[in-house]
Write an enzyme that holds these catalytic residues in place. Structure first.
Site, PDB file in Angstrom:
ATOM      1  N   ASP A 168       0.852  -1.195   0.000  1.00  0.00           N
ATOM      2  CA  ASP A 168       0.000   0.000   0.000  1.00  0.00           C
ATOM      3  C   ASP A 168       0.886   1.242   0.000  1.00  0.00           C
ATOM      4  O   ASP A 168       2.001   1.209   0.535  1.00  0.00           O
ATOM      5  CB  ASP A 168      -0.922   0.009   1.230  1.00  0.00           C
ATOM      6  CG  ASP A 168      -2.200   0.802   0.973  1.00  0.00           C
ATOM      7  OD1 ASP A 168      -3.263   0.179   0.852  1.00  0.00           O
ATOM      8  OD2 ASP A 168      -2.116   2.044   0.864  1.00  0.00           O
ATOM      9  N   THR A 210     -14.051  -3.071  -7.780  1.00  0.00           N
ATOM     10  CA  THR A 210     -15.328  -2.904  -8.481  1.00  0.00           C
ATOM     11  C   THR A 210     -15.160  -1.802  -9.519  1.00  0.00           C
ATOM     12  O   THR A 210     -14.863  -0.657  -9.168  1.00  0.00           O
ATOM     13  CB  THR A 210     -16.419  -2.520  -7.459  1.00  0.00           C
ATOM     14  OG1 THR A 210     -16.463  -3.552  -6.476  1.00  0.00           O
ATOM     15  CG2 THR A 210     -17.782  -2.392  -8.119  1.00  0.00           C
ATOM     16  N   PHE A 246     -17.013 -10.272  -3.621  1.00  0.00           N
ATOM     17  CA  PHE A 246     -18.392 -10.075  -3.160  1.00  0.00           C
ATOM     18  C   PHE A 246     -18.502 -10.001  -1.639  1.00  0.00           C
ATOM     19  O   PHE A 246     -19.591 -10.141  -1.090  1.00  0.00           O
ATOM     20  CB  PHE A 246     -19.290 -11.209  -3.683  1.00  0.00           C
ATOM     21  CG  PHE A 246     -19.302 -11.325  -5.181  1.00  0.00           C
ATOM     22  CD1 PHE A 246     -20.085 -10.468  -5.945  1.00  0.00           C
ATOM     23  CD2 PHE A 246     -18.521 -12.267  -5.832  1.00  0.00           C
ATOM     24  CE1 PHE A 246     -20.102 -10.554  -7.337  1.00  0.00           C
ATOM     25  CE2 PHE A 246     -18.530 -12.372  -7.225  1.00  0.00           C
ATOM     26  CZ  PHE A 246     -19.319 -11.516  -7.979  1.00  0.00           C
ATOM     27  N   GLU A 257     -18.844  -6.464   4.609  1.00  0.00           N
ATOM     28  CA  GLU A 257     -18.222  -6.065   5.863  1.00  0.00           C
ATOM     29  C   GLU A 257     -18.970  -6.757   7.001  1.00  0.00           C
ATOM     30  O   GLU A 257     -20.183  -6.962   6.930  1.00  0.00           O
ATOM     31  CB  GLU A 257     -18.261  -4.543   6.025  1.00  0.00           C
ATOM     32  CG  GLU A 257     -17.406  -3.874   4.972  1.00  0.00           C
ATOM     33  CD  GLU A 257     -17.239  -2.377   5.160  1.00  0.00           C
ATOM     34  OE1 GLU A 257     -17.527  -1.875   6.257  1.00  0.00           O
ATOM     35  OE2 GLU A 257     -16.814  -1.720   4.201  1.00  0.00           O
ATOM     36  N   LYS A 307     -20.502  -8.029 -10.775  1.00  0.00           N
ATOM     37  CA  LYS A 307     -20.307  -7.360  -9.487  1.00  0.00           C
ATOM     38  C   LYS A 307     -21.225  -6.160  -9.313  1.00  0.00           C
ATOM     39  O   LYS A 307     -21.944  -6.043  -8.321  1.00  0.00           O
ATOM     40  CB  LYS A 307     -18.836  -6.942  -9.342  1.00  0.00           C
ATOM     41  CG  LYS A 307     -18.538  -6.096  -8.124  1.00  0.00           C
ATOM     42  CD  LYS A 307     -18.892  -6.813  -6.837  1.00  0.00           C
ATOM     43  CE  LYS A 307     -19.084  -5.868  -5.687  1.00  0.00           C
ATOM     44  NZ  LYS A 307     -17.948  -5.694  -4.852  1.00  0.00           N
ATOM     45  N   LEU A 333     -34.453  -7.690   2.601  1.00  0.00           N
ATOM     46  CA  LEU A 333     -35.836  -7.229   2.532  1.00  0.00           C
ATOM     47  C   LEU A 333     -36.223  -6.614   3.878  1.00  0.00           C
ATOM     48  O   LEU A 333     -37.382  -6.606   4.258  1.00  0.00           O
ATOM     49  CB  LEU A 333     -36.730  -8.430   2.198  1.00  0.00           C
ATOM     50  CG  LEU A 333     -37.980  -8.168   1.350  1.00  0.00           C
ATOM     51  CD1 LEU A 333     -37.635  -7.426   0.068  1.00  0.00           C
ATOM     52  CD2 LEU A 333     -38.682  -9.475   1.022  1.00  0.00           C
ATOM     53  N   CYS A 349     -19.972   0.916  -0.501  1.00  0.00           N
ATOM     54  CA  CYS A 349     -20.177   0.147  -1.742  1.00  0.00           C
ATOM     55  C   CYS A 349     -21.515   0.425  -2.415  1.00  0.00           C
ATOM     56  O   CYS A 349     -21.552   0.989  -3.499  1.00  0.00           O
ATOM     57  CB  CYS A 349     -20.026  -1.339  -1.455  1.00  0.00           C
ATOM     58  SG  CYS A 349     -18.430  -1.726  -0.731  1.00  0.00           S
ATOM     59  N   LYS A 358     -22.308   4.152  -3.761  1.00  0.00           N
ATOM     60  CA  LYS A 358     -21.442   4.644  -4.845  1.00  0.00           C
ATOM     61  C   LYS A 358     -21.489   3.707  -6.047  1.00  0.00           C
ATOM     62  O   LYS A 358     -21.358   4.156  -7.194  1.00  0.00           O
ATOM     63  CB  LYS A 358     -20.004   4.884  -4.373  1.00  0.00           C
ATOM     64  CG  LYS A 358     -19.217   3.662  -3.938  1.00  0.00           C
ATOM     65  CD  LYS A 358     -18.140   3.228  -4.907  1.00  0.00           C
ATOM     66  CE  LYS A 358     -17.326   2.081  -4.337  1.00  0.00           C
ATOM     67  NZ  LYS A 358     -16.779   1.162  -5.299  1.00  0.00           N
ATOM     68  N   LYS A 398     -23.753  -0.183   9.306  1.00  0.00           N
ATOM     69  CA  LYS A 398     -24.454  -1.424   9.659  1.00  0.00           C
ATOM     70  C   LYS A 398     -23.767  -2.003  10.887  1.00  0.00           C
ATOM     71  O   LYS A 398     -22.641  -1.624  11.210  1.00  0.00           O
ATOM     72  CB  LYS A 398     -24.454  -2.408   8.491  1.00  0.00           C
ATOM     73  CG  LYS A 398     -23.097  -3.009   8.143  1.00  0.00           C
ATOM     74  CD  LYS A 398     -23.301  -4.069   7.066  1.00  0.00           C
ATOM     75  CE  LYS A 398     -22.051  -4.869   6.816  1.00  0.00           C
ATOM     76  NZ  LYS A 398     -22.213  -5.842   5.751  1.00  0.00           N
TER      77      LYS A 398
HETATM   78  C1  UGA Z   1     -22.082  -4.931  -0.063  1.00  0.00           C
HETATM   79  C2  UGA Z   1     -22.521  -6.254  -0.705  1.00  0.00           C
HETATM   80  O1  UGA Z   1     -23.501  -6.882   0.121  1.00  0.00           O
HETATM   81  C3  UGA Z   1     -21.326  -7.189  -0.881  1.00  0.00           C
HETATM   82  O2  UGA Z   1     -21.718  -8.380  -1.545  1.00  0.00           O
HETATM   83  C4  UGA Z   1     -20.278  -6.456  -1.724  1.00  0.00           C
HETATM   84  O3  UGA Z   1     -19.118  -7.259  -1.907  1.00  0.00           O
HETATM   85  C5  UGA Z   1     -19.876  -5.182  -1.015  1.00  0.00           C
HETATM   86  O4  UGA Z   1     -21.036  -4.344  -0.845  1.00  0.00           O
HETATM   87  C6  UGA Z   1     -18.851  -4.481  -1.866  1.00  0.00           C
HETATM   88  O5  UGA Z   1     -19.176  -4.090  -2.990  1.00  0.00           O
HETATM   89  O6  UGA Z   1     -17.680  -4.430  -1.465  1.00  0.00           O
HETATM   90  P1  UGA Z   1     -21.541  -4.188   2.466  1.00  0.00           P
HETATM   91  O7  UGA Z   1     -21.343  -2.806   1.920  1.00  0.00           O
HETATM   92  O8  UGA Z   1     -20.552  -4.759   3.416  1.00  0.00           O
HETATM   93  O9  UGA Z   1     -21.623  -5.244   1.242  1.00  0.00           O
HETATM   94  O10 UGA Z   1     -22.942  -4.159   3.203  1.00  0.00           O
HETATM   95  P2  UGA Z   1     -24.352  -4.889   3.073  1.00  0.00           P
HETATM   96  O11 UGA Z   1     -24.434  -6.014   4.013  1.00  0.00           O
HETATM   97  O12 UGA Z   1     -24.663  -5.152   1.650  1.00  0.00           O
HETATM   98  O13 UGA Z   1     -25.312  -3.746   3.617  1.00  0.00           O
HETATM   99  C7  UGA Z   1     -25.407  -2.501   2.923  1.00  0.00           C
HETATM  100  C8  UGA Z   1     -26.405  -1.600   3.576  1.00  0.00           C
HETATM  101  O14 UGA Z   1     -27.714  -2.074   3.371  1.00  0.00           O
HETATM  102  C9  UGA Z   1     -26.262  -1.432   5.103  1.00  0.00           C
HETATM  103  O15 UGA Z   1     -26.372  -0.055   5.406  1.00  0.00           O
HETATM  104  C10 UGA Z   1     -27.420  -2.223   5.669  1.00  0.00           C
HETATM  105  O16 UGA Z   1     -27.865  -1.717   6.900  1.00  0.00           O
HETATM  106  C11 UGA Z   1     -28.464  -2.040   4.585  1.00  0.00           C
HETATM  107  N1  UGA Z   1     -29.490  -3.102   4.528  1.00  0.00           N
HETATM  108  C12 UGA Z   1     -29.129  -4.377   4.262  1.00  0.00           C
HETATM  109  C13 UGA Z   1     -30.818  -2.777   4.714  1.00  0.00           C
HETATM  110  O17 UGA Z   1     -31.170  -1.600   4.939  1.00  0.00           O
HETATM  111  N2  UGA Z   1     -31.764  -3.765   4.622  1.00  0.00           N
HETATM  112  C14 UGA Z   1     -31.424  -5.050   4.371  1.00  0.00           C
HETATM  113  O18 UGA Z   1     -32.340  -5.895   4.301  1.00  0.00           O
HETATM  114  C15 UGA Z   1     -30.079  -5.377   4.191  1.00  0.00           C
END
Ligand code: UGA
Length: 503
Positions: free
Chosen positions: A30, A125, A152, A155, A211, A257, A267, A270, A329
């Site tokens: 890095d 991505t 994929f 976090e 992706k 859902l 992620c 953006k 989250k």
């Molecule tokens: C997301 C994708 O889920 C991963 O598969 C992907 O690899 C990653 O982006 C990336 O591109 O690097 P992440 O950003 O860690 O992962 O978070 P998510 O678990 O997807 O949650 C995203 C947001 O959606 C959070 O703010 C969460 O609170 C919200 N969320 C999630 C809801 O409001 N409702 C839901 O039912 C699920």
């Protein structure tokens, strides 16, 4: 195998540690010398369940090192590109500057090889078309081959998702003529593939699209239920009832859902914007026009929470409000585009005295919002509040005991921004509870509508239910420490305030 991972942010650091865990000899690179020193010392630069142990194991076994110098990685067989592609400052598109800079720096040190190729594997991505452009530059060097292998991981589940992904995708220039590079990456991932993980080979553009489409689909699913949530607010229906029943249709599925204050993070927001920009550049902007609405629905939920606060308190100036949660989250200390922090900022702008608490994300939160008042201890944060907002569903907040919490606050008023609290229990403990997408008050007993907002006596509320047996845990469940099955302990009740937690 000798492996380098260029860019050890969230994705790259976890990938580097994961590759060492698979038995490879890994160097993470890095340009951020501080981050490199931190990782070398075995200190995780972010909160991620299971990562610290994996990092330290790699370092202790001598399989994992970190550097700022490209010369130190020149001899590796496989170079992974794990660079961030944030939203551009001047629009919706992805900023590929660090990716291009890294490829230039790598190209300058790559030796020409005959025999087995040197593999460069993109994990960032990126908009469709990026890999083909990079391949043209890199493959001028004898023996260098570029493969696009999107990541994929989520976090909070990053280590498990790296070592036990749902699928691995290889994007190649020509799927009919890529045997050598496919075999080489198969060797890197042998323990994963031997475990039965499906591996799909396709063209560069398809891999890039998988992706961004996956993230766009997830964002759409969340905004869909949040749009229904707006309908629920207009009709008096309970969105958790609708979501639960919808999710039982296997074709729809219950995951992603969960209605609430919406998606944030580094992620989803953006990526949907970059996807819109990319479609417009390709002349097919209309195809993804609906993603603008997905984004707009998501933004509206944040504004709605502030409106609800006004409905409950009247003018916000001078009122004391406590926000439970700062991370985008649970099980993460990431505050990038966090709905909780945006709501906190809007309340502050309206003149409220806002206190934010979170088990892990307060340091990052302070760096993000100037003048933010933060308190670590949950009980301390609740003390004297005239309104409480639950905006990140850490287990310790879902498990709060409403009677104990009522003793601490100045007035028992709460907005459940994640639809995770049982309204009946909270109201019975004297709280005025408002929730996104849920009825404002219990319907009169004995009426048919009485079943809409209130779970039947024998049923636990939807959000507390374990996920369906055939599904891995939803994002709000305790994270897997290693793999998707084992539960980690970080999401447990607040150890500092045991009295606050039920059960
Ligand atoms: C997301 C994708 O889920 C991963 O598969 C992907 O690899 C990653 O982006 C990336 O591109 O690097 P992440 O950003 O860690 O992962 O978070 P998510 O678990 O997807 O949650 C995203 C947001 O959606 C959070 O703010 C969460 O609170 C919200 N969320 C999630 C809801 O409001 N409702 C839901 O039912 C699920």
């Amino acid at each position: 195998m000798k492996i380098s991972v260029i860019g050890v942010g969230y994705l790259g650091a976890v990938h580097a540690a994961g590759m060492a865990e698979l038995g490879h000899d890994v160097v993470g690179l890095d340009v951020d010398a501080r981050r490199v020193r931190q990782l070398e010392a075995g200190r995780a630069p972010f909160h991620e369940p299971g990562f610290d142990e994996t990092l330290r194991r790699g370092l202790d076994l001598g399989r994992l090192r970190f550097t700022t110098e490209y010369e130190d990685i020149a001899g590796a067989d496989v170079h992974f590109l794990g660079l961030g592609t944030p939203q551009r400052a001047d629009g919706f598109g992805a900023d590929l500057a660090s990716l291009h800079a890294a490829v230039d720096a790598l190209a300058a040190v790559l030796p020409a090889r005959d025999g087995s190729p040197t593999l460069v594997v993109g994990k960032s991505t990126v908009p469709a078309g990026t890999a083909r452009g990079l391949a043209e530059r890199l493959e001028r060097i004898e023996g260098v081959r570029l493969l696009w292998n999107p990541e994929f991981l989520r976090e909070g589940f990053a280590v498990g998702d790296t070592l036990e992904p749902d699928r691995v995708v290889y994007g190649v220039r020509d799927p009919e003529a890529a045997d050598a590079e496919i075999r080489m990456l198969d060797t890197v991932y042998a323990p994963i593939l031997d475990g039965g993980t499906p591996r799909l080979v396709m063209g560069y553009e398809a891999a890039e699209l998988v992706k961004v489409s996956a993230n766009a689909f997830l964002a759409t699913k969340i905004s869909f239920i949040n749009a229904i949530s707006e309908l629920c607010e207009a009709t008096g229906a309970d969105v958790t009832d609708v979501s639960r029943a919808l999710g039982m249709d296997d074709r729809i599925g219950s995951r992603f859902l969960r209605a609430g204050v919406g998606f944030g993070g580094g992620c989803l927001p953006k990526d949907i914007r970059a996807f819109i920009a990319s479609a417009e550049d390709l002349g097919v902007g209309q195809s993804l026009g609906f993603l603008r609405e997905v984004d707009a629905i998501n933004q509206r939920r944040r504004v709605r929470v502030v409106e609800l606060a006004r409905e409950m308190l009247g003018p916000l100036r001078g009122r004391r409000i406590t926000v439970l949660g700062a991370a985008f989250k649970p099980d993460s200390d990431d505050v990038r585009d966090s709905p909780a922090l945006e709501v906190a900022s809007r309340l502050m702008a309206a003149g409220a005295h806002v206190t934010v608490t979170d088990p892990e994300a307060l340091k990052n939160a302070r760096g993000h919002v100037e003048g933010l008042v933060t308190v670590e201890d949950t009980a301390e944060a609740l003390r004297g509040a005239e309104l409480v907002l639950l905006l990140t569903e850490w287990r310790r907040y879902r498990d709060l005991d409403p009677s104990v919490a009522a003793e601490l606050v100045a007035a028992p008023r709460i907005i459940d921004g994640r639809a995770v609290l049982d309204p009946r229990t909270w109201r019975a403990a004297g709280w005025e509870l408002r929730a996104l997408g849920r009825p404002d008050a219990p319907a009169p007993a004995g009426t048919q509508a009485g079943t809409a907002g209130q779970p039947a006596a024998h049923e636990p509320p939807a959000a507390h239910e374990p996920p369906a047996a055939h599904e891995p845990p939803a994002a709000h469940e305790p994270p897997a420490a290693h793999g998707r099955a084992a539960a980690a302990s970080t999401a447990g009740p607040d150890p500092a305030a045991p009295l606050l937690s039920r059960g």
